[in-house]
Design a protein around this motif. Structure first.
Motif, short mmCIF file in Angstrom:
data_model
loop_
_atom_site.label_atom_id
_atom_site.label_comp_id
_atom_site.label_asym_id
_atom_site.label_seq_id
_atom_site.Cartn_x
_atom_site.Cartn_y
_atom_site.Cartn_z
N ARG A 179 1.18 9.54 -5.79
CA ARG A 179 1.49 10.96 -5.79
C ARG A 179 3.08 10.91 -6.00
N THR B 71 -9.24 2.26 3.14
CA THR B 71 -9.45 3.29 3.24
C THR B 71 -8.02 4.43 1.84
N TRP B 72 -7.50 4.15 1.71
CA TRP B 72 -6.22 4.29 0.17
C TRP B 72 -6.54 4.14 -1.04
N GLU B 73 -7.27 3.05 -0.85
CA GLU B 73 -8.45 2.86 -1.67
C GLU B 73 -9.93 3.98 -2.20
N VAL C 271 5.13 9.36 2.87
CA VAL C 271 4.45 8.59 3.14
C VAL C 271 4.32 9.54 4.66
N ILE D 172 0.40 4.37 -2.38
CA ILE D 172 0.53 5.68 -2.05
C ILE D 172 1.91 6.82 -2.79
N VAL E 297 0.93 -1.07 0.33
CA VAL E 297 -0.24 -0.46 0.31
C VAL E 297 0.65 1.59 -0.06
N LYS F 277 -8.19 6.97 -2.92
CA LYS F 277 -8.05 7.44 -4.12
C LYS F 277 -9.42 7.98 -4.88
N TRP G 131 -0.87 7.61 7.29
CA TRP G 131 -1.18 5.69 6.94
C TRP G 131 0.22 5.13 7.69
N LEU H 164 -6.28 -0.28 6.26
CA LEU H 164 -4.78 0.71 5.32
C LEU H 164 -5.64 0.74 4.00
N ARG H 165 -4.87 -0.84 3.60
CA ARG H 165 -5.55 -0.43 2.09
C ARG H 165 -7.11 -0.11 1.75
#
Length: 137
Positions: A27, A49-51, A32, A23, A19, A54, A36, A46-47
């Protein structure tokens, strides 16, 4: 002060490391941030939330700067100092001027005041403001 240890790159699980790599790629930066690093204790969150970030912050009908400014406004309403700072920095990087920032703050302050007044007064929504859901938008 953090309630969990902020994980260094050396402390990441393989899933969290993947992940972080995404990131950095998305970016186009080696940085990072601490959000995160705190989430990295739970790679699934983590994954996810990041997805979601995005997807929501990706190019769309709203300009990227406007999206960041909206994020700041909501963060102010929720009192999230970290998000206020990180998304103000992002909005500035996307071209937000000092004048735009000050105007946004005035709107956030005015909305907070009128929201409290209308709630305290129990003002009913005007019929003219209601959406007729039987008609297509």
């Amino acid at each position: 002060m953090a309630t969990v240890k902020l994980l260094s790159d050396d402390e990441l699980s393989a899933e969290a490391r993947a992940v972080f790599e995404d990131i950095r790629n998305v970016r186009k930066s080696d940085f990072v941030n601490n959000f995160w690093r705190a989430l990295a204790h739970d790679p699934k969150t983590l994954r996810r939330t990041w997805e979601s970030i995005k997807e929501v912050m990706a190019p769309g009908a709203l300009d990227p700067k406007v999206k960041e400014m909206l994020y700041v406004a909501v963060s102010i309403a929720h009192g999230c100092s970290y998000c206020i700072h990180s998304h103000t920095a992002a909005a500035r990087a996307k071209g937000m001027t000092d004048a735009e920032y000050q105007e946004m703050l005035a709107i956030v302050g005015m909305a907070a005041e009128t929201n409290r007044l209308v709630t305290a007064l129990g003002v009913p929504v005007d019929e003219a403001f209601l959406i007729d859901t039987s008609k297509e938008m």
